[in-house]
Design an enzyme around this catalytic site. Structure first.
Site, PDB file in Angstrom:
ATOM      1  N   ASP A 114      12.851  12.074 -32.761  1.00 32.87           N
ATOM      2  CA  ASP A 114      13.527  12.606 -31.572  1.00 32.87           C
ATOM      3  C   ASP A 114      12.876  13.906 -31.120  1.00 32.87           C
ATOM      4  OD1 ASP A 114      15.313  10.576 -31.344  1.00 32.87           O
ATOM      5  OD2 ASP A 114      17.082  11.714 -31.965  1.00 32.87           O
ATOM      6  N   ASP A 174      18.678   1.085 -31.344  1.00 30.07           N
ATOM      7  CA  ASP A 174      18.889   2.306 -32.133  1.00 30.07           C
ATOM      8  C   ASP A 174      19.753   2.020 -33.363  1.00 30.07           C
ATOM      9  OD1 ASP A 174      18.712   5.004 -32.745  1.00 30.07           O
ATOM     10  OD2 ASP A 174      19.244   5.663 -30.723  1.00 30.07           O
TER      11      ASP A 174
HETATM   12  C1  GLA Z   1      19.383   8.694 -31.081  1.00 30.70           C
HETATM   13  C2  GLA Z   1      17.992   8.439 -30.574  1.00 30.70           C
HETATM   14  C3  GLA Z   1      17.752   9.241 -29.318  1.00 30.70           C
HETATM   15  C4  GLA Z   1      18.791   8.876 -28.287  1.00 30.70           C
HETATM   16  C5  GLA Z   1      20.183   9.098 -28.845  1.00 30.70           C
HETATM   17  C6  GLA Z   1      21.245   8.606 -27.903  1.00 30.70           C
HETATM   18  O1  GLA Z   1      19.508   9.996 -31.545  1.00 30.70           O
HETATM   19  O2  GLA Z   1      17.044   8.741 -31.551  1.00 30.70           O
HETATM   20  O3  GLA Z   1      16.467   8.993 -28.824  1.00 30.70           O
HETATM   21  O4  GLA Z   1      18.632   7.525 -27.898  1.00 30.70           O
HETATM   22  O5  GLA Z   1      20.351   8.427 -30.091  1.00 30.70           O
HETATM   23  O6  GLA Z   1      22.510   8.775 -28.413  1.00 30.70           O
END
Ligand code: GLA
Length: 703
Positions: A518, A458
């Site tokens: 997301d 990420d």
């Molecule tokens: C980001 C990612 C999510 C999740 C969060 C966790 O927003 O896009 O899918 O993994 O971090 O903190």
């Protein structure tokens, strides 16, 4: 870039040359300019086509407001001869920008599928090489290289990877913009006079999707029209520019650099990231086909050895930070019961991480939550027949972390000023060798010590303060992944940046999938996925069934709808199956089983979008030689009582297809020709919002 057998070429006025893909021809010529321009892009021309005649036929007449040697837009627009638009290159020695006047140099070669053109400005002490090569799917990779032949340092403030004078038919641009959870929103408009375009500044492509664009004719639609689709294969900042003046239009794309960011020592050179260009002669689906073929054959790492994409259960929208070993075991068991194949522990597993305010940098399991470490959980997951994945965000550091306390100056910061955070975190300075070495050590130990099959990598904040370090940061990030992949070649990696904030070919050449958004709301995902799927095939687009109601949009949608939408990607679940009603869980399990049955087709076939006049309908279809699976979904109430028949183009016209409705426990009892399905189509019960249908086509003579 591998170049094919090429012969040297003499770049001189009037000279025209061609390169050919499997089904396209591009012709270039110098029409008074010193650098050639693209004068034709279209379907394959006969081998005997007289290129000189073609060049004369399309040569614009000279007008009185031009210099005598016409400075029309070329593959390398430059100001030194009176071109008044944006030059491809801005370079300095000391404070002063150099006037640029490149002329052809020795060493240029043109082959059947590509060229290497060399130009020099002996006074400025610079040479430029322009490389184009046609690759699989008839997709062109282009880059430029600058060399400093002078005796003093050369600062490169701007350099294009590709400059493309647009064909006359390219009157419109489809560009993308977005935000967190609403990536890749399409906007189509006529190309205006003046400048349009976009640049990213956060050290990554960003949610805006400005690293993807399509220049096309006015009638460009699902299966019709000419389009040139463009992408910058770079995970740092990009700069794309469309410029239209009274002589025509040109598009340029390249890395966005801060002044002074790239300084070449005498003899030094800088190679731009690749620009990726596809010519689609039959609408959006032709662009889609070209990009998918190229990505599958030439970009994705070791694709030939890919096992089937395993169905994920990701903990994020199921438990968020509320995890411990018992809770995760419970979740894994519930996942196993519905057919999950990989269990992914998202954010929240490492030392002290209870919310998003702490602990980035401390990549060791939280001792309270995992008293036996990670291995007991991993063993339980393996015993349930699943492999194990883990979330990491290696490039970041929380001010409240053991790493920060030990190395407070490893983050990007400006001495003497405060350290502005975003999502309560700072960015590590990866270009410092000790920082990258530390991160490699940490990740290498994690992957060596535990049976981890997959990392969700990420990246949740923009890069600032950025004192001209963006390019080096992206390079160091790539080097870190490369080193890790070499040490752990079987570990799959997903590129996530709060969703789709860092999706590009440079990441895709190192990763196995991306996280497009997301936003797991199935209605929003239909739109987001349709836009991403212009460039990316289903198997790399993570696509999950989330909780109901959706935590981002608040919308409640039926499981049968959500699960069908999730099938057209790399399917996963991001909710607790144990918390679902029995009927929902059953429906989800049935869709997962159906996905497993069709994923071979979905992840290798040719994908197209289906065209509808009704904005409340979405459809996509993936076909190989014998089978096809389509999804048709309604998002909004139809304005008419009877939805029109849905047409399914792209099947073999004279073959007959048996039509079935997987999961609906019914077959249509029909067999229709590919031509009939393309021209007349099928009427489906599509009156209610949030209804979706799967339609399977099985070729009769192949059974
Ligand atoms: C980001 C990612 C999510 C999740 C969060 C966790 O927003 O896009 O899918 O993994 O971090 O903190």
């Amino acid at each position: 870039m591998e170049r094919d057998a090429a012969s040297s070429t003499d770049i001189r006025d009037g000279h025209a040359f061609r390169i050919d893909g499997d089904a396209i021809t591009l012709v270039f010529a110098q029409q008074g300019s010193v650098v050639p321009a693209l004068i034709h892009a279209g379907a394959a021309l006969p081998a005997a086509e007289d290129l000189g005649a073609l060049a004369r036929a399309v040569q614009p007449p000279r007008h009185a407001s031009q210099p005598e040697i016409a400075p029309l837009a070329s593959l390398w627009p430059q100001s030194g001869r009176g071109y008044m638009g944006q030059p491809a290159l801005i370079a300095r020695r000391g404070d002063k920008a150099l006037p640029m006047d490149l002329v052809p140099d020795a060493g240029s070669t043109v082959g059947p599928r590509g060229f290497h053109l060399v130009f020099t400005d002996p006074v400025a002490g610079i040479s430029i090489a322009i490389d184009w090569q046609i690759s699989s799917g008839d997709v062109i990779r282009a880059r430029s290289t600058i060399t400093n032949h002078g005796t003093t340092p050369l600062a490169v403030d701007r350099i294009a990877s590709l400059c493309l004078p647009l064909p006359a038919w390219a009157t419109h641009a489809t560009r993308f913009h977005g935000r967190w959870a609403a990536e890749m929103q399409e906007g189509t408009a006529a190309i205006p006079h003046g400048r349009s375009g976009g640049a990213s500044r956060g050290g990554r492509p960003g949610f805006d999707g400005g690293n993807w664009l399509i220049l096309h004719d006015a009638g460009f639609s699902a299966d019709q029209g000419h389009g040139l689709a463009l992408h910058l294969a770079w995970s740092g900042d990009h700069d794309s520019l469309i410029e239209r003046d009274a002589d025509g239009a040109i598009v340029q794309i390249g890395p966005r650099l801060d002044p002074g960011e790239i300084v070449l020592a005498p003899g030094g050179r800088f190679v731009t990231p690749d620009a990726v260009l596809a010519l689609g002669l039959a609408g959006r689906n032709a662009v889609r086909r070209a990009f998918h073929a190229h990505l599958r054959r030439d970009v994705l790492p070791d694709r030939a050895n890919w096992p089937a994409r395993r169905v994920h259960l990701n903990s994020w929208e199921a438990v968020a930070f509320g995890m411990d070993e018992d809770r995760l075991v419970q979740l894994a068991r519930a996942g196993q019961a519905i057919g999950i194949e990989r269990f992914v522990v998202d954010d929240g597993w490492f030392a002290g991480r209870r919310d998003d305010r702490t602990s980035l940098g401390d990549w060791v399991p939280d001792a309270q939550r995992f008293p036996a470490g990670l291995d007991r959980l991993i063993a339980t997951v393996a015993g349930l027949g699943m492999d194990f994945g883990l979330w990491v965000e290696p490039e970041m550091i929380s001010p409240d972390s053991a790493l920060y306390r030990a190395q407070p100056d490893w983050c990007l910061h400006r001495a003497g000023l405060d350290r502005p955070t975003q999502r309560h975190q700072l960015v590590l300075d990866l270009a410092r060798p000790e920082v990258s070495a530390h991160l490699f050590g940490v990740l290498d130990r994690l992957l060596t010590a535990h049976a981890i099959a997959y990392l969700k990598w990420d990246h949740n904040r923009e890069l600032f303060p950025n004192d001209g370090v963006g390019h080096a940061q992206a390079q160091a990030h790539h080097a870190l992944i490369d080193r890790l992949r070499l040490a752990h070649p079987n570990v799959e990696i997903e590129s996530c940046a709060s969703g789709g904030g860092r999706i590009d070919h440079a990441m895709l050449s190192r990763c196995h999938r991306v996280w497009p958004s997301d936003n797991n709301d199935a209605i929003d995902r239909l739109r987001i996925n349709r836009a991403w799927s212009l460039f990316l095939p289903p198997e790399v687009l993570g696509n999950h069934v989330g909780p109901c109601p959706n935590p981002i949009t608040g919308r409640a949608l039926p499981m049968a709808f959500r699960a069908k939408v999730a099938m057209f990607g790399h399917m996963g679940v991001e909710a607790d199956p144990g918390a679902m009603a029995e009927a929902e869980r059953h429906t989800l399990a049935a869709h997962i089983a159906c996905y497993k049955q069709y994923r071979g087709l979905l992840h290798s076939g040719v994908q197209r979008e289906l065209a509808f006049a009704d904005a409340g309908l979405f459809g996509t279809m993936v076909a190989d030689d014998t089978n096809a699976l389509a999804l048709v979904a309604r998002t909004d109430l139809s304005g008419d009582y009877n939805a029109r028949a849905v047409r399914f183009p792209g099947l073999v016209p004279d073959a007959f297809y048996e039509i079935g409705f997987p999961l609906a426990d019914s077959a249509a009892g029909l067999a229709l020709s590919g031509r009939m399905l393309a021209d007349a189509g099928l009427v489906l019960p599509l009156s209610r919002p949030a209804t979706a249908h799967l339609i399977a086509f099985t070729r009769q003579d192949h059974r």
